[in-house]
Design an enzyme around this catalytic site. Sequence first.
Site: not given
Lengths: 365, 325
Positions: A256, A260, A269
């Site tokens: 990705r 998100h 992260y």
Amino acid sequence: MYFDRCDPLKGEPLSILAPDGSLREDLRPNFPDDRAVEFYERMTVMRLADRMAMTMQREGNLGTYAPFYGQEACQASAAFLQPGDWLAPSYRETGALFLRGVPLANLYRYWMGDERGMLMPEGLRNLPIAVVVGAQALHAVGVAWAMKLKGEAGAAAVYFGDGASSQGDVHEAMNFAGVFKTPTVFICQNNQFAISLPRRRQTAAATIAQRAAGYGFPGLLIDGNDIFAVAGAMQEALAEARAGLGPRFIEMLTYRLGPHTTADDPRKYRSDEELAEQKRFDPLARLRVYLENRGLWSRERQDRLEAAGRAEVEAAARAALEAPPPDPADIFSYVYRRPPPYLERQRKELPAEGPPAAARVAAPA
Amino acid sequence: MANLNIVSALNQALDQELARDPRVMILGEDVGREGGVFRVTDGLQKKYGEERVVDTPLAESAIVGTALGLAVGGMLPVAEIQFEGFLALAMDQLCNQVARYRWRSRGRYGPALVVRVPWGGGIHAPEHHSDSPEAWFVHVPGLVVVMPATPYDAKGLLLAALRSGEPVLFCEPKRIYRALKDEVPEGDYTVPIGKARVARTGKDLTIVAWGAMLREALKAAEELAAENLGAEVIDLRTLSPMDSDAIVRSVRKTGRLVVVHEAPRTMGLAAEIAARVGEEALTSLLAPVERVTGFDAVMPLGKLEDRYLPDYRRVLAAARRTLAA
């Protein structure tokens, strides 16, 4: 041929089109070059459509949005479904739904908070978007089961991610699919993150595809950024499901590249270095190199495609933005087939207009 | 006409609908070879085959979730969850998925399906086999919740549920599965969903009950009748969408209301009924609404359940309080 050849326990993904644009001809599926050009074009427009949704969100015209940037080849797998097949999407399947014939303007309207965007076009067997992670896997098994009971030749494809693979519903769905031998194709887009949780913390198993063996049907691990691997795996899985051989599981390894959702900050992260490294595996870039090497693509064609794609996407955005506001009475329209008398009374309690703009609280991002 | 108990009446309804409508199928744990743990589906797999009466793996969420997919795919599934306590495992599928699917698909896929569940206490069963969580589901827009109290209604409501085009949670009061018999027509008939039934007429107070509690309400009404006090007993039958108009009509006549349910008191259906009567018939009320309910405590195991569950004596005491007010 691919399911037999690759052992999902080994963790070696099926790879046909390498990141440098070179192709393993010995593994090439029934996916001729003219199809590859066509897919490159639609995947490019898909990416523009995704980017447009992000722009609309930043401009305050669209609510929370879950982008699929980087997963275009995975999502393009939906193009191998027949009209009579079912597609069960999660919230990240904007690209897949776009290829399945859902007008882009409808998809934008959905993310703008307009429920009318959820009405799938007549005759298209798309289930509505599932937001609870993994819930749609059971629905896909159910519709596939119904096809089997009715003697329809078809399959149901369900899309979910690495995070969903930990959900009980996905386990139950795979177990039911195995027991009742339903024509269900499980498509796990392993994009390495469930919001912030990395894939290695999602399961201790080396691959997600190997789970299929535990339910008694084949699983296959593929490079999900390789449209040739996607084409080969999807065509084989669908053909076998339609032929009554039962469910199939495809884990598509991808990444990705975006957040998100628009509310997420991935820098919390993952590092910029990791992101830069992953961009080397871009599904579009390698396909373009492949096509250019074969003399099937050029700078001029790229410019023309991007101009036409931008026009298509902008027209869809405009249509979504210019849509008349929904009728507030619609709140009551689809609760019951026959609304009870007290619901009719509540409909009359609707305020004639919304609160003044200044009193509105911003939606949580 | 045959004299049937609730189990046989339900079995007959399923049998007839399986024969009549090829879309109908049954799925659940032990519903096939075993005929269900309460034998409601006894003999049906033998008659209609393993594809239409399906023994599933042990997974409540999957039973409800695949039933939704089956319904969207054109089947008419009757899913059985073995006991109401296990319905919590299917909460997402029932409340977030099934109940909202009509809305989520803008009316395209309004799932017609029935989830049958043995309900409530009184049979000295283990934990999670005796609860009455109907309020959980009545709170969810889009679900229809039904609970018959007689064999006649059991058959008629189940046939109506199957033909309603709505997702119906069909609660079966297990305590009275075999405890009472009724004349049940062998032929086809339906009992309307969304309509309460006046089980006994009276002019002095109204008692509302459903499921196994109807018996207690009727027994209390009989005792009152011996003292020349007329209790009107309403069998709610459909818990959602609730026929509050029928209750309001009765309260306008009697001025007094007792609501009886097995479920815990706080936020139970009696609270909603009292609120609706307050909104629409406050000036008719001659006394506070009385609630006769289970306690706000965990449903006890067998040895104490008779102390927890309301019985006709508690209904009677509440009736006397409201009549004295």
